[in-house]
Design a protein around this motif. Structure first.
Motif, PDB file in Angstrom:
ATOM      1  N   ARG A 182      12.097  -8.692  13.531  1.00 27.95           N
ATOM      2  CA  ARG A 182      11.352  -9.868  13.991  1.00 27.95           C
ATOM      3  C   ARG A 182      11.237  -9.843  15.522  1.00 27.95           C
ATOM      4  O   ARG A 182      10.155 -10.009  16.077  1.00 27.95           O
ATOM      5  N   ALA A 183      12.355  -9.631  16.207  1.00 28.23           N
ATOM      6  CA  ALA A 183      12.344  -9.614  17.670  1.00 28.23           C
ATOM      7  C   ALA A 183      11.446  -8.491  18.197  1.00 28.23           C
ATOM      8  O   ALA A 183      10.651  -8.702  19.120  1.00 28.23           O
ATOM      9  N   ASP A 201      20.330 -10.336   7.286  1.00 32.94           N
ATOM     10  CA  ASP A 201      19.785 -11.095   8.413  1.00 32.94           C
ATOM     11  C   ASP A 201      19.726 -10.293   9.713  1.00 32.94           C
ATOM     12  O   ASP A 201      18.808 -10.481  10.512  1.00 32.94           O
ATOM     13  N   ASP A 202      20.688  -9.397   9.946  1.00 28.93           N
ATOM     14  CA  ASP A 202      20.679  -8.588  11.170  1.00 28.93           C
ATOM     15  C   ASP A 202      19.449  -7.689  11.221  1.00 28.93           C
ATOM     16  O   ASP A 202      18.829  -7.523  12.269  1.00 28.93           O
ATOM     17  N   TYR A 232      16.420  -9.877  11.877  1.00 30.23           N
ATOM     18  CA  TYR A 232      16.421 -10.300  13.280  1.00 30.23           C
ATOM     19  C   TYR A 232      15.874  -9.203  14.196  1.00 30.23           C
ATOM     20  O   TYR A 232      15.035  -9.445  15.066  1.00 30.23           O
TER      21      TYR A 232
END
Length: 129
Positions: free
Chosen positions: A21-22, A14-15, A18
């Motif tokens: 995505r950001a 997930d990191d 994230y």
């Protein structure tokens, strides 16, 4: 680059998702995610992205298997494919990944600006088909 290019991120951490995505949303991209190759194939066959960024070491279907299937698929084969990995860092891994049809082999962490330029350039090249 398209007004709102769609980038598929395939990573089981997930990191990492994230961060990408950001970064990409911050540069105007639509981002779709998958946690392994099988999920990525299913989503892409339903709605093909403009580019995929995939990790290699993932459950169910790893990035190498995903790239093989990606290049076999008539609808997906021309969509740029980037491996983004922290695990497979040897030159032989890079050569193998490129031999499967990957457009780029990038080691984590890559400079964010460099990554954005790479994504933009690959999407623009693909649009030239």
């Amino acid at each position: 680059m398209k007004k709102r290019a769609c980038v598929l991120i395939v990573d089981d951490h997930d990191d990492n998702v994230y961060f990408l995505r950001a970064l990409l949303q911050g540069h105007g991209c639509k981002v779709v995610t998958a946690h392994h190759g099988a999920e990525a194939l299913e989503a892409s066959r339903a709605e093909p992205p403009d580019l995929v960024i995939a990790d290699i070491l993932m459950p169910v279907m790893d990035g190498f298997a995903l790239c093989r299937e990606w290049r076999k698929d008539e609808r997906l084969r021309r969509i740029p494919f980037i491996f983004y990995t922290a695990t497979y860092t040897d030159e032989r891994d890079r050569e193998f990944a490129l031999s499967l049809g990957a457009d780029r082999f990038v080691l984590k962490p890559e400079d964010p600006d460099t990554l954005v330029v790479m994504v933009r350039d690959l999407i623009e090249e693909a649009e030239g088909y």
